[in-house]
Design a protein around this motif. Structure first.
Motif, mmCIF file in Angstrom:
data_model
loop_
_atom_site.group_PDB
_atom_site.id
_atom_site.type_symbol
_atom_site.label_atom_id
_atom_site.label_comp_id
_atom_site.label_asym_id
_atom_site.label_seq_id
_atom_site.Cartn_x
_atom_site.Cartn_y
_atom_site.Cartn_z
ATOM 1 N N HIS A 65 2.736 1.995 -2.912
ATOM 2 C CA HIS A 65 1.248 2.541 -4.324
ATOM 3 C C HIS A 65 0.858 4.163 -3.765
ATOM 4 O O HIS A 65 1.031 5.117 -4.788
ATOM 5 C CB HIS A 65 0.154 1.977 -4.077
ATOM 6 N N GLU A 66 0.783 4.020 -2.131
ATOM 7 C CA GLU A 66 0.236 5.502 -2.021
ATOM 8 C C GLU A 66 1.570 6.873 -2.070
ATOM 9 O O GLU A 66 0.410 7.524 -2.032
ATOM 10 C CB GLU A 66 -0.822 5.386 -1.030
ATOM 11 N N ASP A 67 2.447 6.582 -1.778
ATOM 12 C CA ASP A 67 3.697 6.947 -0.909
ATOM 13 C C ASP A 67 4.968 7.183 -1.773
ATOM 14 O O ASP A 67 5.564 7.767 -0.749
ATOM 15 C CB ASP A 67 4.206 6.341 0.708
ATOM 16 N N ARG A 103 1.228 -1.499 -0.340
ATOM 17 C CA ARG A 103 0.183 0.079 0.104
ATOM 18 C C ARG A 103 0.888 1.045 0.422
ATOM 19 O O ARG A 103 0.512 1.851 -0.647
ATOM 20 C CB ARG A 103 -0.306 0.092 1.196
ATOM 21 N N GLN A 104 2.320 1.289 0.450
ATOM 22 C CA GLN A 104 2.607 2.521 0.883
ATOM 23 C C GLN A 104 3.811 2.502 -0.324
ATOM 24 O O GLN A 104 3.297 3.635 -0.938
ATOM 25 C CB GLN A 104 3.346 2.286 2.003
#
Length: 405
Positions: free
Chosen positions: A79-81, A76-77
């Motif tokens: 992809h997002e951060d 998730r990180q």
């Protein structure tokens, strides 16, 4: 119709060949850049107290990636951060003003963990990385966010080159080759790294390999290999070479170089045996809950500085490469908050800036104006544009350092 089929076939073939060409260029030089094989490493590492079961170990249990809940958040990180670590604008550089004779106690920071130490009239270059990417590939991997402040060829003669471990952001093949040409100093390294260096053309008489607590005298300085909490590896094999921090001891001054490490109580022991230190260079960036054991966060860097008996702290391992998911300016902001709470003297040089540690300058905020890519309304595009502009400004020094010859 036959013509259209031939045209379509030609287009597809061109695209295929272009893809093959890109892959070939991305893979060019990989075997050499990866370093020595396990077989070549074994003769120099098996006698170490830290080496067992075919690899090196930390004194504390140290997972490279943390518990399952931390691992689960990494995708998730990513992809997002993944753009958070980009700067919000160009990173300002300073052209180093290096004296003909080394000073009593000074440091010039070139970015990330690369620095030039001046200790009691001698010079030591630590973790020099001048390459475009911290990767074995010329096209894939984290790219520099700012150009090197000075070419390798413009560095003054140094007495020693210290390496903390074999990760690409600390041991850089093109830089090693440039230093072989431009300097005559020995490479003082943890166990196993000598095999990498020999494969890259470094003469045997310019390689000194040490285990933790081992020391070598170079000129008027004593260089002591000290414990760190990290890992090693340039490909799939992990922990086949040793990692370390370093103590540089002169007749009058002492410096601690952290390299890359998680927090460990061993710092207190190093301080008791070899300190106190006039200067500590502490890694403050690329932290994350998932790999907390191997990378200190800024608060832990301040704690380690205190354990070591440090007087002036200069932060390293930040600003030059996007290696984690925190904002670009966050490490130094958190560092200064923690340092203020403990009354620690911190100097934050711009890349290329020389600092006289005996008369440290007032703290000057240059990073706020740069900011982080996610601070403003422009989002990650600002950071990407800044990084692209830095790469576009590259001139001779980086191209001459290409490792894929």
């Amino acid at each position: 119709m036959p013509f259209l089929r031939r045209a379509a076939t030609a287009t597809a073939a061109t695209a295929l060949l272009g893809g093959v060409s890109w892959v070939a260029r991305a893979a060019w030089g990989l075997p050499v850049a990866l370093g020595a094989s396990r077989r070549r490493l074994r003769p120099t590492v098996t006698g170490s107290r830290q080496f067992s079961d075919g690899k090196f170990h930390n004194n504390l249990p140290t997972p490279a990636i943390g518990p399952a809940n931390a691992r689960d958040g990494l995708l998730r990180q990513w992809h997002e951060d993944r753009h958070k670590g980009l700067p919000g604008g160009p990173i300002p550089l300073v052209t180093p003003e290096l004296p003909d004779q080394a000073g009593e106690l000074a440091v010039t920071w070139f970015g990330h963990s690369s620095a030039l130490l001046e200790v009691d009239g001698h010079r030591v270059l630590v973790d020099p990385v001048w390459g475009e990417r911290v990767s074995p590939s010329p096209l894939v991997g984290p790219a520099r966010l700012h150009e090197p402040p000075v070419p390798v060829a413009s560095l003054p003669p140094v007495d020693a080159v210290l390496i903390s471990h074999d990760h690409y952001d600390h041991l850089d093949l093109p830089t090693v080759r440039a230093l072989v040409r431009e300097q005559s100093a020995p490479f003082v390294v943890p166990l196993g790294i000598g095999a990498h260096l020999r494969g890259w053309g470094v003469p045997d008489d310019r390689i000194v390999e040490l285990d933790w607590d081992g020391a070598a005298t170079v000129g008027g300085l004593t260089l002591t290999c000290t414990e760190a909490r990290h890992f090693s590896g340039r490909f799939l094999s992990r922990d086949t070479t040793l990692w370390s921090s370093w103590v540089v001891t002169g007749p009058r001054h002492r410096v601690f170089f952290g390299g890359d490490t998680g927090y460990t109580p061993a710092f207190a022991g190093i301080g008791a045996r070899l300190g106190p230190f006039d200067l500590t260079l502490q890694p403050i960036g690329a932290y994350n809950d998932a790999w907390h054991a191997i990378h200190m966060d800024p608060e832990e860097a301040v704690r380690a500085h205190g354990d070591l008996g440090g007087r002036v702290l200069v932060p390293i391992h930040w600003a030059t490469f996007n290696l984690a998911f925190h904002r670009w300016a966050e490490p130094v902001q958190r560092l200064l908050t923690a340092a203020d709470a403990r009354g620690v003297t911190v100097v934050v040089p711009q890349p290329g800036e020389r600092v006289d540690v005996l008369s440290p300058p007032p703290l000057r905020d240059w990073w706020t104006a740069v900011g982080s890519a996610d601070d403003g309304e422009s989002g990650p595009e600002a950071g990407l544009a800044a990084a692209a502009a830095a790469r576009a400004r590259r001139t001779g020094p980086l191209r001459r350092l290409s490792p894929r010859r």
